[in-house]
Scaffold this active site. Sequence first.
Site, mmCIF file in Angstrom:
data_model
loop_
_atom_site.group_PDB
_atom_site.id
_atom_site.type_symbol
_atom_site.label_atom_id
_atom_site.label_comp_id
_atom_site.label_asym_id
_atom_site.label_seq_id
_atom_site.Cartn_x
_atom_site.Cartn_y
_atom_site.Cartn_z
ATOM 1 N N ILE A 125 -45.427 -34.745 -17.606
ATOM 2 C CA ILE A 125 -45.718 -35.436 -18.870
ATOM 3 C C ILE A 125 -46.283 -36.838 -18.686
ATOM 4 O O ILE A 125 -46.664 -37.498 -19.641
ATOM 5 C CB ILE A 125 -44.482 -35.507 -19.799
ATOM 6 C CG1 ILE A 125 -43.280 -36.099 -19.050
ATOM 7 C CG2 ILE A 125 -44.163 -34.154 -20.393
ATOM 8 C CD1 ILE A 125 -42.082 -36.341 -19.953
ATOM 9 N N GLY B 106 -47.362 -42.612 -13.350
ATOM 10 C CA GLY B 106 -47.492 -44.057 -13.197
ATOM 11 C C GLY B 106 -48.125 -44.351 -11.862
ATOM 12 O O GLY B 106 -48.693 -43.460 -11.225
ATOM 13 N N VAL B 107 -48.018 -45.602 -11.415
ATOM 14 C CA VAL B 107 -48.647 -46.007 -10.161
ATOM 15 C C VAL B 107 -48.038 -45.251 -8.984
ATOM 16 O O VAL B 107 -48.740 -44.753 -8.116
ATOM 17 C CB VAL B 107 -48.491 -47.533 -9.968
ATOM 18 C CG1 VAL B 107 -49.070 -47.973 -8.639
ATOM 19 C CG2 VAL B 107 -49.159 -48.277 -11.106
ATOM 20 N N VAL C 257 -43.777 -38.198 -13.936
ATOM 21 C CA VAL C 257 -42.666 -37.936 -14.867
ATOM 22 C C VAL C 257 -42.764 -36.482 -15.342
ATOM 23 O O VAL C 257 -43.854 -36.011 -15.694
ATOM 24 C CB VAL C 257 -42.714 -38.899 -16.069
ATOM 25 C CG1 VAL C 257 -41.504 -38.688 -16.974
ATOM 26 C CG2 VAL C 257 -42.765 -40.352 -15.605
ATOM 27 N N LYS D 18 -38.102 -38.777 -13.527
ATOM 28 C CA LYS D 18 -39.165 -39.606 -12.962
ATOM 29 C C LYS D 18 -39.023 -39.533 -11.451
ATOM 30 O O LYS D 18 -38.001 -39.945 -10.892
ATOM 31 C CB LYS D 18 -39.013 -41.050 -13.462
ATOM 32 C CG LYS D 18 -40.101 -41.957 -12.964
ATOM 33 C CD LYS D 18 -40.159 -43.233 -13.776
ATOM 34 C CE LYS D 18 -41.245 -44.143 -13.252
ATOM 35 N NZ LYS D 18 -41.500 -45.279 -14.123
ATOM 36 N N ASP E 252 -41.940 -55.963 -16.647
ATOM 37 C CA ASP E 252 -43.036 -54.991 -16.808
ATOM 38 C C ASP E 252 -43.108 -54.527 -18.265
ATOM 39 O O ASP E 252 -43.222 -53.336 -18.553
ATOM 40 C CB ASP E 252 -42.826 -53.810 -15.860
ATOM 41 C CG ASP E 252 -44.132 -53.075 -15.554
ATOM 42 O OD1 ASP E 252 -45.213 -53.605 -15.897
ATOM 43 O OD2 ASP E 252 -44.077 -51.972 -14.973
HETATM 44 N N1 LIG Z 1 -37.919 -40.553 -20.562
HETATM 45 C C1 LIG Z 1 -39.144 -40.157 -20.928
HETATM 46 N N2 LIG Z 1 -39.301 -39.277 -21.926
HETATM 47 C C2 LIG Z 1 -40.536 -38.873 -22.301
HETATM 48 N N3 LIG Z 1 -41.665 -39.296 -21.739
HETATM 49 C C3 LIG Z 1 -41.574 -40.182 -20.730
HETATM 50 C C4 LIG Z 1 -40.324 -40.661 -20.277
HETATM 51 N N4 LIG Z 1 -40.538 -41.533 -19.272
HETATM 52 C C5 LIG Z 1 -41.875 -41.596 -19.131
HETATM 53 N N5 LIG Z 1 -42.508 -40.783 -19.993
HETATM 54 C C6 LIG Z 1 -43.961 -40.567 -20.136
HETATM 55 O O1 LIG Z 1 -44.543 -40.667 -18.853
HETATM 56 C C7 LIG Z 1 -45.557 -41.671 -18.841
HETATM 57 C C8 LIG Z 1 -45.591 -42.343 -17.488
HETATM 58 O O2 LIG Z 1 -44.402 -43.059 -17.312
HETATM 59 P P1 LIG Z 1 -44.188 -44.060 -16.102
HETATM 60 O O3 LIG Z 1 -42.981 -44.864 -16.378
HETATM 61 O O4 LIG Z 1 -44.243 -43.382 -14.797
HETATM 62 O O5 LIG Z 1 -45.541 -44.828 -16.092
HETATM 63 P P2 LIG Z 1 -46.041 -46.179 -16.679
HETATM 64 O O6 LIG Z 1 -44.905 -47.060 -17.067
HETATM 65 O O7 LIG Z 1 -47.062 -45.879 -17.726
HETATM 66 O O8 LIG Z 1 -46.770 -46.727 -15.412
HETATM 67 P P3 LIG Z 1 -46.267 -47.709 -14.290
HETATM 68 O O9 LIG Z 1 -46.044 -46.887 -13.089
HETATM 69 O O10 LIG Z 1 -47.408 -48.615 -14.178
HETATM 70 O O11 LIG Z 1 -45.026 -48.383 -14.774
HETATM 71 C C9 LIG Z 1 -45.209 -42.597 -19.997
HETATM 72 O O12 LIG Z 1 -46.367 -43.226 -20.488
HETATM 73 C C10 LIG Z 1 -44.582 -41.645 -21.004
HETATM 74 O O13 LIG Z 1 -45.545 -41.071 -21.861
#
Ligand SMILES: Nc1ncnc2c1ncn2[C@@H]1O[C@H](COP(=O)(O)OP(=O)(O)OP(=O)(O)O)[C@@H](O)[C@H]1O
Length: 530
Positions: A31, A34-35, A39, A55, A149
């Site tokens: 779904i 990130g970097v 997830v 994650k 962040d």
């Molecule tokens: N607990 C969750 N429930 C539903 N969707 C989630 C959840 N955590 C993350 N996501 C989805 O996954 C995406 C990526 O999350 P992630 O935290 O890895 O990346 P990010 O914060 O966008 O990037 P970065 O690595 O730069 O922090 C989010 O934009 C969100 O849509």
Amino acid sequence: MAYNQEGQYEEEHKKIQYPLDTTCYKILDEIGRGVSAIVYKAICLPMNSSVIAIKAIDLDQSKADLDNIRREAKTMSLLSHPNILKAHCSFTVDRYLWVVMPFMSAGSLQSIISSSFPDGLSEPCIAIVLKETLNALAYLHNQGHLHRDIKAGNILIDSDGTIKLADFGVSASIYEPISGYSSSYSSSSSCLMFTDVAGTPYWMAPEVIHSHTGYSFKADIWSFGITALELAHGRPPLSHLPPSKSLFMKITKRFRFSDYEKTKNSKNYKKFSKAFKDMVGLCLDQDPFRRPSAEKLLKHPFFKSCNKGPDFLVKHVLHGLPSVEQRFRQVIKIQRLLSLKKSDEDNDDEDPIHGEISKERRISGWNFNVDGFELDPVLLFPAEKDQEISRLKPDNVDDVVKQVDVSELFSDTSTISSPGGSRQSSEVENAIVCGGDRKIHAEIGGAGSVSREVMLASLLFLKKSLDDQRQNVMNLISFFHGEQHVVEVNRKDNLIEVIEKLRNEVENEKKKNSALQIEIEFLKSQYSNE
Ligand SMILES: Nc1ncnc2c1ncn2[C@@H]1O[C@H](COP(=O)(O)OP(=O)(O)OP(=O)(O)O)[C@@H](O)[C@H]1O
């Protein structure tokens, strides 16, 4: 929401121990990415197949080491607030750390705006999202934690409109400077300060980029302000540039003014309330000490007058939205297409750093422009004269700059034109001036040894550049005047649009002019003091 006897928020899942074994989880879909993490939407089999999110953080790619992540996870497990997403559990699987957390079925605000609201959300929706986020931030700061962040990608929303701040991957406790912790930490100044660079470039406060000056809670407030702009415009300022390049250009390199202009050419500028603009303006003060605390910001009229709740978000944001997994698939598709297109275009591109000098303006800092509701660049000298002036800069400049080792700021150095071991003096000068007006003046003030001739040449160059641009606008205006008699009525709308564009150009010219005027006045006063 459940509260215990002490009035503390208590999550329903608190007592439940989630299994620390991969075989207990079944992954359903990817779904998000990130970097350094992917997830997944998954189910926990022994827990009645309840839906959760996992994650998976690649520890080889993650900047923080495992001990730090564990320590942080432990600290976070002690926090409890309705607007903070708390992990159920975490454990390592080969080189990955699995963080099992509640599934927020509508995903992040970033994924929502990028898929369905490319021009940003409406102001009442933004107010709700920001207020809930600010509640989490105020709690976090009161507990002595920086998030580091804050951005729409880390603000998650559930199907009932509940908002939670997530991703404490780079968060830090101001009370726990443990040796070996990757953050450099200093308590020598009047308040506790961090000096490592953490967060995501577009949202980073100036003092985080200039990490040698130290930063604290107010860095989160800056990122909060950028997040407000992200929610309002659908993207953070400078996001047309790759993250590392935007940061790099902000602190060391020339920045093509034409590149920045592109970001402001949005056709349908939305109207925002004065209260909203004022609130964002307070967050985006260059001076961290002048930014309000999260607690104080909650009392701002923008938040005081926000009396709508999660239901409003359900109706106006979530209704009819594709699922988080559908949106993610769409993003991946678009990214693939864009990367194919980009690799074609890259072959034809001119060097972005050494492009036409006439299009370049050096940017010395960023001011929040209340009317335009954007960050505006503060202009310094035209690029061509940089070398001449920086050759004459005071000797101690290099010492200051040694503390800003740009190559260490990025994990992804591949996209940066290498700063190299011996940095060019023009870059060096830029690195010190980009922290705001006060620094610009300190730097120019230090340039007392610059000869009259060089200064005069710089000013004449500036004047010529302004004259040229004025002439361009005049030419366009007279062109359209001359055309008027053949313009048909049905082209009136086009004409209005063109005039509007020209008016904007003239406005921009005026702004540039006044920034330059300030520089000129300052230089004049320097000379009269000599
Ligand atoms: N607990 C969750 N429930 C539903 N969707 C989630 C959840 N955590 C993350 N996501 C989805 O996954 C995406 C990526 O999350 P992630 O935290 O890895 O990346 P990010 O914060 O966008 O990037 P970065 O690595 O730069 O922090 C989010 O934009 C969100 O849509």
